[in-house]
Design a protein around this motif. Structure first.
Motif, PDB file in Angstrom:
ATOM      1  N   PRO A  61      -9.998 -57.720   0.541  1.00 30.08           N
ATOM      2  CA  PRO A  61     -11.428 -57.629   0.728  1.00 30.08           C
ATOM      3  C   PRO A  61     -12.300 -58.796   0.860  1.00 30.08           C
ATOM      4  O   PRO A  61     -11.715 -59.999   0.112  1.00 30.08           O
ATOM      5  CB  PRO A  61     -11.937 -56.970  -0.819  1.00 30.08           C
ATOM      6  CG  PRO A  61     -10.751 -56.302  -1.320  1.00 30.08           C
ATOM      7  CD  PRO A  61      -9.296 -57.165  -0.866  1.00 30.08           C
ATOM      8  N   ASN A  64     -19.283 -59.284   1.067  1.00 31.87           N
ATOM      9  CA  ASN A  64     -20.104 -58.444   2.019  1.00 31.87           C
ATOM     10  C   ASN A  64     -20.792 -58.838   3.336  1.00 31.87           C
ATOM     11  O   ASN A  64     -21.475 -59.784   2.994  1.00 31.87           O
ATOM     12  CB  ASN A  64     -21.176 -57.829   1.085  1.00 31.87           C
ATOM     13  CG  ASN A  64     -22.158 -56.586   1.519  1.00 31.87           C
ATOM     14  OD1 ASN A  64     -21.721 -56.253   2.498  1.00 31.87           O
ATOM     15  ND2 ASN A  64     -23.141 -56.259   0.742  1.00 31.87           N
ATOM     16  N   TRP A  89     -16.595 -52.533   4.204  1.00 34.39           N
ATOM     17  CA  TRP A  89     -17.857 -52.468   3.268  1.00 34.39           C
ATOM     18  C   TRP A  89     -18.551 -51.228   3.800  1.00 34.39           C
ATOM     19  O   TRP A  89     -18.669 -51.090   5.178  1.00 34.39           O
ATOM     20  CB  TRP A  89     -18.620 -53.711   3.341  1.00 34.39           C
ATOM     21  CG  TRP A  89     -18.240 -54.774   2.370  1.00 34.39           C
ATOM     22  CD1 TRP A  89     -17.408 -55.654   2.752  1.00 34.39           C
ATOM     23  CD2 TRP A  89     -18.450 -54.949   1.084  1.00 34.39           C
ATOM     24  NE1 TRP A  89     -16.867 -56.647   1.710  1.00 34.39           N
ATOM     25  CE2 TRP A  89     -17.652 -55.916   0.394  1.00 34.39           C
ATOM     26  CE3 TRP A  89     -19.009 -54.161   0.106  1.00 34.39           C
ATOM     27  CZ2 TRP A  89     -17.733 -56.501  -0.932  1.00 34.39           C
ATOM     28  CZ3 TRP A  89     -19.077 -54.460  -1.373  1.00 34.39           C
ATOM     29  CH2 TRP A  89     -18.341 -55.731  -1.762  1.00 34.39           C
ATOM     30  N   TRP A 100     -17.167 -51.540  -1.762  1.00 31.91           N
ATOM     31  CA  TRP A 100     -15.922 -51.548  -0.839  1.00 31.91           C
ATOM     32  C   TRP A 100     -15.359 -50.167  -0.747  1.00 31.91           C
ATOM     33  O   TRP A 100     -14.828 -49.667  -1.732  1.00 31.91           O
ATOM     34  CB  TRP A 100     -15.063 -52.619  -1.616  1.00 31.91           C
ATOM     35  CG  TRP A 100     -13.775 -52.846  -0.922  1.00 31.91           C
ATOM     36  CD1 TRP A 100     -12.500 -52.193  -1.352  1.00 31.91           C
ATOM     37  CD2 TRP A 100     -13.303 -53.462   0.453  1.00 31.91           C
ATOM     38  NE1 TRP A 100     -11.652 -52.554  -0.307  1.00 31.91           N
ATOM     39  CE2 TRP A 100     -12.013 -53.396   0.640  1.00 31.91           C
ATOM     40  CE3 TRP A 100     -14.157 -54.227   1.213  1.00 31.91           C
ATOM     41  CZ2 TRP A 100     -11.368 -53.841   1.664  1.00 31.91           C
ATOM     42  CZ3 TRP A 100     -13.489 -54.843   2.443  1.00 31.91           C
ATOM     43  CH2 TRP A 100     -12.029 -54.518   2.679  1.00 31.91           C
ATOM     44  N   ASP A 102     -12.013 -48.351   0.740  1.00 30.91           N
ATOM     45  CA  ASP A 102     -10.868 -48.251   0.914  1.00 30.91           C
ATOM     46  C   ASP A 102     -10.204 -47.179   2.297  1.00 30.91           C
ATOM     47  O   ASP A 102      -9.267 -47.428   2.812  1.00 30.91           O
ATOM     48  CB  ASP A 102      -9.865 -47.580   0.036  1.00 30.91           C
ATOM     49  CG  ASP A 102      -9.693 -49.058  -1.148  1.00 30.91           C
ATOM     50  OD1 ASP A 102      -9.812 -50.228  -0.890  1.00 30.91           O
ATOM     51  OD2 ASP A 102      -9.594 -48.540  -2.274  1.00 30.91           O
TER      52      ASP A 102
END
Length: 132
Positions: A61, A64, A89, A100, A102
Motif C-alpha cells: 500500500p 493516499n 485507494w 485502502w 484490496d
C-alpha cells in the motif's frame, strides 16, 4: 550423341553439394490452452516477479493519492501471469472517506460503514419456546 554429356549448371551444383537435409515440420498452431506448464527460458524465469506463499504478487500500500493510482495483483502460477484483482485507494460510497481497498472493483464501502457485524453474522434463531 558423342560421349560428352551436356550438364546444366544447376544440376552440376546439385551434384556437388548433394541433396538437402529433410526439412523439419513446423508445429501447427493449437486452439485452446493446455493445462501443462509451458517451458520458460532461464532469462524469462529470472526476470519474472516472485509471488508470495499463495503465488500472488501484491503491491505494498502506498500513501493516499486520491484514488488515481491502481495496481494489479498478479497470479504468477499461470503462464503468462494473469490479473486477479486491482488494488488502490477508494472513497467509501456512504461516508466518502478514503480507505485502502484490496479490490477496487468490488469493495466500495469502508469497514466502518459496512458494519461487519451486520453483514457477516447469522440472524438469531429463536427456539420454539421463544429463547435464543
Amino acid at each position: 550423341m558423342n560421349g560428352a554429356e551436356i550438364v546444366p549448371p544447376w544440376l552440376a551444383a546439385y551434384r556437388e553439394r548433394g541433396p538437402a537435409p529433410p526439412a523439419q515440420r513446423e508445429q501447427p498452431p493449437r486452439q485452446g490452452g493446455s493445462r501443462t506448464a509451458k517451458p520458460v527460458s532461464a532469462v524469462a524465469a529470472a526476470q519474472r516477479p516472485k509471488g508470495n506463499g499463495y503465488g500472488f504478487v501484491e503491491p505494498v500500500p502506498w500513501p493516499n493519492d486520491g484514488g488515481k493510482r491502481r495496481e494489479q495483483v498478479l497470479d504468477v502460477d499461470h503462464n503468462p501471469p494473469r490479473v486477479v484483482r486491482v488494488v488502490g485507494w477508494q472513497r467509501c460510497m456512504t461516508c466518502r472517506k478514503p480507505f485502502w481497498s484490496d479490490d477496487t472493483r468490488h469493495v466500495r464501502m469502508c469497514r466502518d460503514c459496512k458494519g461487519t457485524e451486520l453483514y457477516h453474522r447469522k440472524p438469531l434463531r429463536l427456539l420454539e419456546d421463544g429463547t435464543a
